[in-house]
Enzyme design. Sequence first.
Site, PDB file in Angstrom:
ATOM      1  N   LYS A  26       0.793  -1.236   0.000  1.00 35.67           N
ATOM      2  CA  LYS A  26       0.000   0.000   0.000  1.00 35.67           C
ATOM      3  C   LYS A  26       0.822   1.282   0.000  1.00 35.67           C
ATOM      4  O   LYS A  26       0.335   2.319  -0.417  1.00 35.67           O
ATOM      5  CB  LYS A  26      -0.973  -0.010   1.182  1.00 35.67           C
ATOM      6  CG  LYS A  26      -2.163  -0.934   0.923  1.00 35.67           C
ATOM      7  CD  LYS A  26      -3.308  -0.629   1.868  1.00 35.67           C
ATOM      8  CE  LYS A  26      -4.595  -1.263   1.415  1.00 35.67           C
ATOM      9  NZ  LYS A  26      -4.606  -2.722   1.540  1.00 35.67           N
ATOM     10  N   GLU A  78     -10.714   6.840   3.434  1.00 38.08           N
ATOM     11  CA  GLU A  78     -11.613   5.923   4.103  1.00 38.08           C
ATOM     12  C   GLU A  78     -10.876   4.614   4.273  1.00 38.08           C
ATOM     13  O   GLU A  78      -9.947   4.312   3.509  1.00 38.08           O
ATOM     14  CB  GLU A  78     -12.891   5.706   3.295  1.00 38.08           C
ATOM     15  CG  GLU A  78     -12.824   4.600   2.257  1.00 38.08           C
ATOM     16  CD  GLU A  78     -11.952   4.919   1.047  1.00 38.08           C
ATOM     17  OE1 GLU A  78     -11.710   6.110   0.797  1.00 38.08           O
ATOM     18  OE2 GLU A  78     -11.521   3.970   0.372  1.00 38.08           O
ATOM     19  N   SER A 128       1.108  -9.865  -0.993  1.00 35.56           N
ATOM     20  CA  SER A 128       0.850  -8.429  -0.872  1.00 35.56           C
ATOM     21  C   SER A 128       1.068  -7.843   0.514  1.00 35.56           C
ATOM     22  O   SER A 128       1.217  -6.638   0.658  1.00 35.56           O
ATOM     23  CB  SER A 128      -0.574  -8.115  -1.344  1.00 35.56           C
ATOM     24  OG  SER A 128      -1.511  -8.889  -0.622  1.00 35.56           O
TER      25      SER A 128
HETATM   26  C1  LIG Z   1      -5.557  -3.699   1.188  1.00 36.26           C
HETATM   27  C2  LIG Z   1      -4.901  -4.984   0.901  1.00 36.26           C
HETATM   28  C3  LIG Z   1      -5.306  -5.804  -0.170  1.00 36.26           C
HETATM   29  C4  LIG Z   1      -6.504  -5.501  -1.016  1.00 36.26           C
HETATM   30  O1  LIG Z   1      -6.423  -4.364  -1.787  1.00 36.26           O
HETATM   31  P1  LIG Z   1      -6.111  -4.397  -3.349  1.00 36.26           P
HETATM   32  O2  LIG Z   1      -6.379  -3.013  -3.778  1.00 36.26           O
HETATM   33  O3  LIG Z   1      -7.023  -5.412  -3.983  1.00 36.26           O
HETATM   34  O4  LIG Z   1      -4.693  -4.798  -3.488  1.00 36.26           O
HETATM   35  C5  LIG Z   1      -4.601  -6.964  -0.411  1.00 36.26           C
HETATM   36  N1  LIG Z   1      -3.564  -7.336   0.368  1.00 36.26           N
HETATM   37  C6  LIG Z   1      -3.150  -6.580   1.404  1.00 36.26           C
HETATM   38  C7  LIG Z   1      -2.006  -7.056   2.232  1.00 36.26           C
HETATM   39  C8  LIG Z   1      -3.808  -5.393   1.712  1.00 36.26           C
HETATM   40  O5  LIG Z   1      -3.389  -4.655   2.759  1.00 36.26           O
END
Ligand SMILES: *Cc1c(COP(=O)(O)O)cnc(C)c1O
Length: 406
Positions: free
Chosen positions: A98, A120, A387
């Site tokens: 992020k 948000e 992610s």
């Molecule tokens: C917020 C988040 C997501 C989901 O958001 P996307 O916009 O679909 O990437 C996925 N993995 C993690 C670790 C997150 O913090």
Amino acid sequence: MTTPTIAPPDLSHYGRFGGRFVPEALIAALDELEAAFHSAQADEAFGARMSELRRHYGGRPTPLYLAERLSAHAAGPDGAAARIYLKREDLAHTGSHKLCNVLGQGLLTERMGKRRIIAETGAGQHGVAAATIAALLGMECIVYMGEEDCRRQRLNVIRMRLMGAEVVPVTSGTRTLKDAINETMRDWVTNVETTHYLIGSVVGPHPFPMIVREYVKVIGEEVRAELLGREGRLPDAVVACVGGGSNAMGLFHPFIGDTDVRLVGVEAGGDGVDTGRHAATLSGGSEGILHGARSFVLQDDYGQVRPTHSVSAGLDYPGVGPEHAWLHDTGRATYTSATDEQALEGFRLLCELEGIIPALEPAHAVVPTVELARRLGPDAVVVLNLSGRGDKDVDEVAEVLRMVDA
Ligand SMILES: *Cc1c(COP(=O)(O)O)cnc(C)c1O
């Protein structure tokens, strides 16, 4: 031979998806944002500052790790499977992908001469990222969060407050993400002169999906460059979880033109897409308008947003970015879903086989990746976007797996 004429790309639409479905009062701000983005892209000093912060503040490039035990698990005792690489976004600052987006938008906010950021947040991860960048750049930050989510994600509320953000609990509606989105929109309409709405994924009215994608595509660019160096080739498939779709778009985008590379998105199947209790927008939703853009939406027959369910708060979003709707529609990317149960299995696999505690969001993509690696066979290479890290989810998982005394 005639040279084919290439129409200038329409950045505001992806096929019939995207666009701007917003109150008139916001159009000037969206135009200003788009102009600031294009001028920043052309500004070397801006680019240099961003690279510097990505590297020394954010911890990029993140590692690309060959997960040998997970690959061996996919192969089974006598089989053979693809090599599975993990893109380690869990090792980036704030523990997920992020920061890529908030860093870019934070610098744009500064460029526009605005000093107030609003956001948000559902699970709180994007709120934490926004608070981080506001602290770094010395800006005011207000985060709208459903009252119910504030209770469920107390630790993230504390994190945001520690970094100086004001967290506003939203008490309207279901007191969750969609109500927080409405509240943030109201604030933006009122304070648009001084305020930037820092949207947290590849969603929202144009230019947000395009800008956010441009800031997160560094993920796929790093994967591409590193694999070419180590394997001498592109991957056969890249796999990512999809909430709003930013980490997946970041991974996919640099490979869209490479039609031999499969793009696979994994949505949150909750209790199962056929139960209605899920957040799998592309698999179980229909075309509609949400958050200022045309895309796929989980909605009822009247176009009202349906309640969603997922074990992972970060995937619990009733929409999806318009570019994903387009990739789905054209068949360039495939979207599947994983249930809560499969996500927990993926979570355990990474913990036990690799010593990595993943966030529940990318844990959804593990079982589909293992199955794909098995299908593609030993000569193939598959990349899974890890992610984020799972510290935030440990309580939830312990409870579901009954690892703690009640
Ligand atoms: C917020 C988040 C997501 C989901 O958001 P996307 O916009 O679909 O990437 C996925 N993995 C993690 C670790 C997150 O913090």
